[in-house]
Write a protein that holds these residues in place. Structure first.
Motif, PDB file in Angstrom:
ATOM      1  N   HIS A  97     -21.505 -70.608  36.892  1.00 18.04           N
ATOM      2  CA  HIS A  97     -22.482 -69.738  37.554  1.00 18.04           C
ATOM      3  C   HIS A  97     -22.478 -69.977  39.070  1.00 18.04           C
ATOM      4  O   HIS A  97     -22.489 -69.027  39.859  1.00 18.04           O
ATOM      5  N   VAL A  98     -22.443 -71.241  39.474  1.00 15.75           N
ATOM      6  CA  VAL A  98     -22.517 -71.551  40.906  1.00 15.75           C
ATOM      7  C   VAL A  98     -21.242 -71.106  41.627  1.00 15.75           C
ATOM      8  O   VAL A  98     -21.290 -70.622  42.755  1.00 15.75           O
ATOM      9  N   ALA A  99     -20.104 -71.254  40.953  1.00 14.50           N
ATOM     10  CA  ALA A  99     -18.827 -70.935  41.605  1.00 14.50           C
ATOM     11  C   ALA A  99     -18.729 -69.437  41.871  1.00 14.50           C
ATOM     12  O   ALA A  99     -19.341 -68.622  41.184  1.00 14.50           O
ATOM     13  N   ASP A 100     -17.906 -69.128  42.847  1.00 14.71           N
ATOM     14  CA  ASP A 100     -17.633 -67.730  43.173  1.00 14.71           C
ATOM     15  C   ASP A 100     -16.563 -67.238  42.188  1.00 14.71           C
ATOM     16  O   ASP A 100     -15.398 -67.620  42.289  1.00 14.71           O
ATOM     17  N   THR A 101     -16.982 -66.428  41.221  1.00 15.44           N
ATOM     18  CA  THR A 101     -16.043 -65.994  40.180  1.00 15.44           C
ATOM     19  C   THR A 101     -16.110 -64.465  40.015  1.00 15.44           C
ATOM     20  O   THR A 101     -16.522 -63.966  38.967  1.00 15.44           O
ATOM     21  N   PRO A 102     -15.693 -63.736  41.051  1.00 15.94           N
ATOM     22  CA  PRO A 102     -15.859 -62.272  40.998  1.00 15.94           C
ATOM     23  C   PRO A 102     -15.108 -61.611  39.834  1.00 15.94           C
ATOM     24  O   PRO A 102     -15.595 -60.618  39.286  1.00 15.94           O
ATOM     25  N   THR A 103     -13.969 -62.152  39.464  1.00 14.95           N
ATOM     26  CA  THR A 103     -13.176 -61.496  38.414  1.00 14.95           C
ATOM     27  C   THR A 103     -13.894 -61.591  37.073  1.00 14.95           C
ATOM     28  O   THR A 103     -14.067 -60.595  36.366  1.00 14.95           O
ATOM     29  N   LEU A 104     -14.329 -62.786  36.741  1.00 16.41           N
ATOM     30  CA  LEU A 104     -15.032 -62.965  35.469  1.00 16.41           C
ATOM     31  C   LEU A 104     -16.377 -62.255  35.483  1.00 16.41           C
ATOM     32  O   LEU A 104     -16.807 -61.696  34.469  1.00 16.41           O
ATOM     33  N   ASP A 105     -17.031 -62.249  36.652  1.00 17.22           N
ATOM     34  CA  ASP A 105     -18.318 -61.539  36.747  1.00 17.22           C
ATOM     35  C   ASP A 105     -18.120 -60.052  36.462  1.00 17.22           C
ATOM     36  O   ASP A 105     -18.930 -59.424  35.776  1.00 17.22           O
ATOM     37  N   ALA A 106     -17.045 -59.507  36.998  1.00 21.12           N
ATOM     38  CA  ALA A 106     -16.798 -58.074  36.801  1.00 21.12           C
ATOM     39  C   ALA A 106     -16.559 -57.778  35.312  1.00 21.12           C
ATOM     40  O   ALA A 106     -16.999 -56.744  34.804  1.00 21.12           O
ATOM     41  N   LEU A 107     -15.882 -58.674  34.629  1.00 20.71           N
ATOM     42  CA  LEU A 107     -15.622 -58.443  33.199  1.00 20.71           C
ATOM     43  C   LEU A 107     -16.925 -58.395  32.408  1.00 20.71           C
ATOM     44  O   LEU A 107     -17.077 -57.612  31.473  1.00 20.71           O
TER      45      LEU A 107
END
Ligand SMILES: O=C(O)[C@@H](CO)OP(=O)(O)O
Ligand SMILES: [Mn+2]
Ligand SMILES: [Mn+2]
Length: 557
Positions: free
Chosen positions: A41-51
């Motif tokens: 959650h804390v990390a910047d994970t735009p790809t997984l967030d988009a999924l």
């Protein structure tokens, strides 16, 4: 009946063949509520967030722990072995932990060929037990060791030496002290009964013995020197003192304790492994015991200088590799994981490329294929390993080889030579196990970057992706009380959680090749990792065999 089953898979009624399908397993990537100790959650994970935005049609959660993956109870956290077994096999098998429990409970373990074999050494030799000392339940369990100690002594063992590997990875760091106390207690009871039983050597699992996939043979050598030769840089007269003293070094932790041997008043090791002795490696899980099994069993061996190869009777708790028949003697027969998706797909002409870095290489090959090494069809499969960093804890280089693995996958996808491109991205798990929160956040971002590279390639070739995970780890990095609040010591410090978790994991599907109208079914709320194989077969254009756990997807138009 199994014999009557055919290998040929029927064509899926709605889904086309011929799409490139990339299956990405994020190791140690569970789902948990947002929280400062949820590194994903804390990390910047735009790809997984988009999924995730594709929920509930193209993103959902699946179970990755406990009975859903063949573990004894739902209190058992998931792990890579059972996770990748389930992902690849599409079926739920009673796993090693459970098979050993049953064999010990029924007493059948003492009637088997393996025990009878080692028993021949009890009259004149020592029984050595080597393995991971904790109640983690991933590789071993201390209660199984306790039962085995008792049972072996009741079945004639007169002299027993235990070679311990401290954990701190599946259990809290520092718990080694408690487990050594428990074991010492049991050994004292055995001594009261006239059995000469002692701890003979030890060391931290990640530094001594339990390497895997031949990443660093020096790890096994350190163990060999202590266990077989009775040589180690540290010598103590008892194991409790050893563990406590070695932990005094501010940098020390259970996973990486240096090797030590227990010596008598005159400084002589109390438990070298000698000709005529019996040895049991009491881990049920294979990956981190196979290298020692080779060193103990193979006559020809060039990985390190063994100095002395004792003539022993050796049995594994399980047989660790069915293909290599290693070890040749074992106390409990391993689960026979059959008719895995890899084997089916090879029979149906699917060309597969699998890749990971060394520390997870067997996960997407050996575990995926039901604990089987090698290819089903070398003309159709290619497995590629990216060498892992050696000799450093992964928090020192948390990006690991994520991008390198993803670039290999990208090239395999773009080459159009493969129908399935399967990878494991190790960061969430390997960095999560260090308990280092900042490093784990960096590792999670690197894993997200890697997924992006793969999804971009899938976009280019009009393919399909499946992104999932094998169990949780990085999404919860702190020990909590029953209400879920982080536990703090008197100085306000939290205790890092180095282990896996009980959390479910995400699965996302997508890509330009995914037909419109494909979505996750809503009638399988309890689905788990074993449902993924049928799903992937569908995405390759096949119906899954009916003995598989049901597919997660349906086609609605
Ligand atoms: O490192 C390992 O051996 C285990 C934890 O004990 O992790 P994983 O199951 O993810 O491989
Ligand atoms: Mn894992
Ligand atoms: Mn792990």
């Amino acid at each position: 009946m199994a014999e009557a089953r055919r290998w040929e898979l029927g064509a899926h009624r709605r889904l086309e063949k011929g799409k490139v399908v990339s299956v990405v397993v994020l190791d140690g990537w569970g789902e948990a509520a947002p929280d400062p100790f949820n590194c994903i959650h804390v990390a910047d994970t735009p790809t997984l967030d988009a999924l995730k935005k594709g929920a509930p049609e193209r993103w959902r959660l699946i179970k990755a722990h406990g009975t859903a993956v063949g573990l004894p109870t739902d209190d058992d956290m998931g792990n890579s072995e059972v996770g990748h077994n389930a992902l690849g096999a599409g079926q739920i098998y009673a796993q090693g932990a459970k098979l050993v429990d049953m064999a010990l409970a029924s007493g059948k373990i003492y009637e088997g060929e393996g025990f009878k074999y080692i028993q021949q050494s009890f009259e004149n030799g020592t029984l050595h037990l080597i393995g991971l000392l904790s109640d983690g339940g991933v590789h071993s369990r201390i209660d199984q060791l306790q039962l085995l100690l008792k049972g072996a002594s009741e079945h004639g063992a007169k002299r027993i030496r235990v070679h311990i590997l401290t954990d701190g990875r599946d259990v809290l760091d520092g718990s080694s002290v408690k487990f050594v106390e428990m074991l010492e207690n049991d050994l004292a009871k055995l001594r009261e009964k006239g059995v000469d039983a002692r701890i003979a050597s030890g060391g931290g699992r990640m530094y001594v013995t339990m390497d895997r996939y031949e990443n660093d043979w020096q790890v096994v050598k350190r163990g060999w020197d202590a266990q077989v030769l009775g040589e180690a840089p540290h010598k103590f007269q008892n194991a409790l003192e050893a563990v406590k003293k070695l932990r005094e070094d501010p940098k020390a932790n259970d996973q990486y304790l240096p090797p030590f041997v227990i010596v008598d008043e005159r400084g002589r090791p109390v438990g070298q492994i000698m000709d005529g002795d019996a040895v049991v490696t009491f881990n049920f899980r294979a990956d981190r015991m196979v290298m020692l099994a080779k060193a103990l069993e193979y006559k020809n061996f060039d990985k390190f200088d063994r100095v002395r190869l004792p003539e022993i009777r050796y049995a594994g708790m399980l047989q660790y590799d069915g293909e290599l028949k290693l070890p040749s003697h074992f106390l409990v027969a391993p689960p026979e994981i059959e008719r895995t998706s890899g084997e089916y797909l090879a029979h149906n002409g699917i060309r597969t490329y699998a890749c990971s870095e060394t520390v997870k290489f067997g996960h997407v090959t050996f575990f995926w294929n039901g604990n089987r090494s090698g290819y089903f069809n070398p003309n159709l499969e290619k497995y590629e390993e990216i060498p892992s960093d050696i000799g450093i804890p992964f928090n020192e280089h948390p990006k690991m080889k994520a991008v390198e693995v993803a670039e290999k996958a990208r090239d395999a996808i773009l080459s159009r030579k493969y129908d399935q491109v399967r990878v494991n991205i190790a960061n969430g798990d390997m960095v999560g196990h260090t308990g280092d929160i900042q490093a784990t956040i960096i590792g999670c971002k690197a894993a997200d970057d890697a997924v992006k590279i793969i999804l971009d390639a899938i976009e280019q070739v009009g393919g399909i992706f499946v992104v999932t995970a094998d169990h949780g780890n990085a999404e919860d990095m702190v020990k909590r009380d029953k209400s879920g609040k982080p536990l703090r010591d008197k100085d306000g410090n939290v205790q890092p959680l180095t282990s896996h978790t009980l959390n479910p994991v995400p699965i996302a599907i997508g890509g330009p090749g995914l037909q419109s109208g494909v979505r996750f079914r809503s009638d399988l709320p309890n689905a788990g990792l074993a449902n993924v194989a049928a799903t992937v077969m569908n995405l390759h254009g096949f119906e899954a065999p009916d003995h598989y756990e049901p597919t997660l997807i349906e086609v609605t138009n």
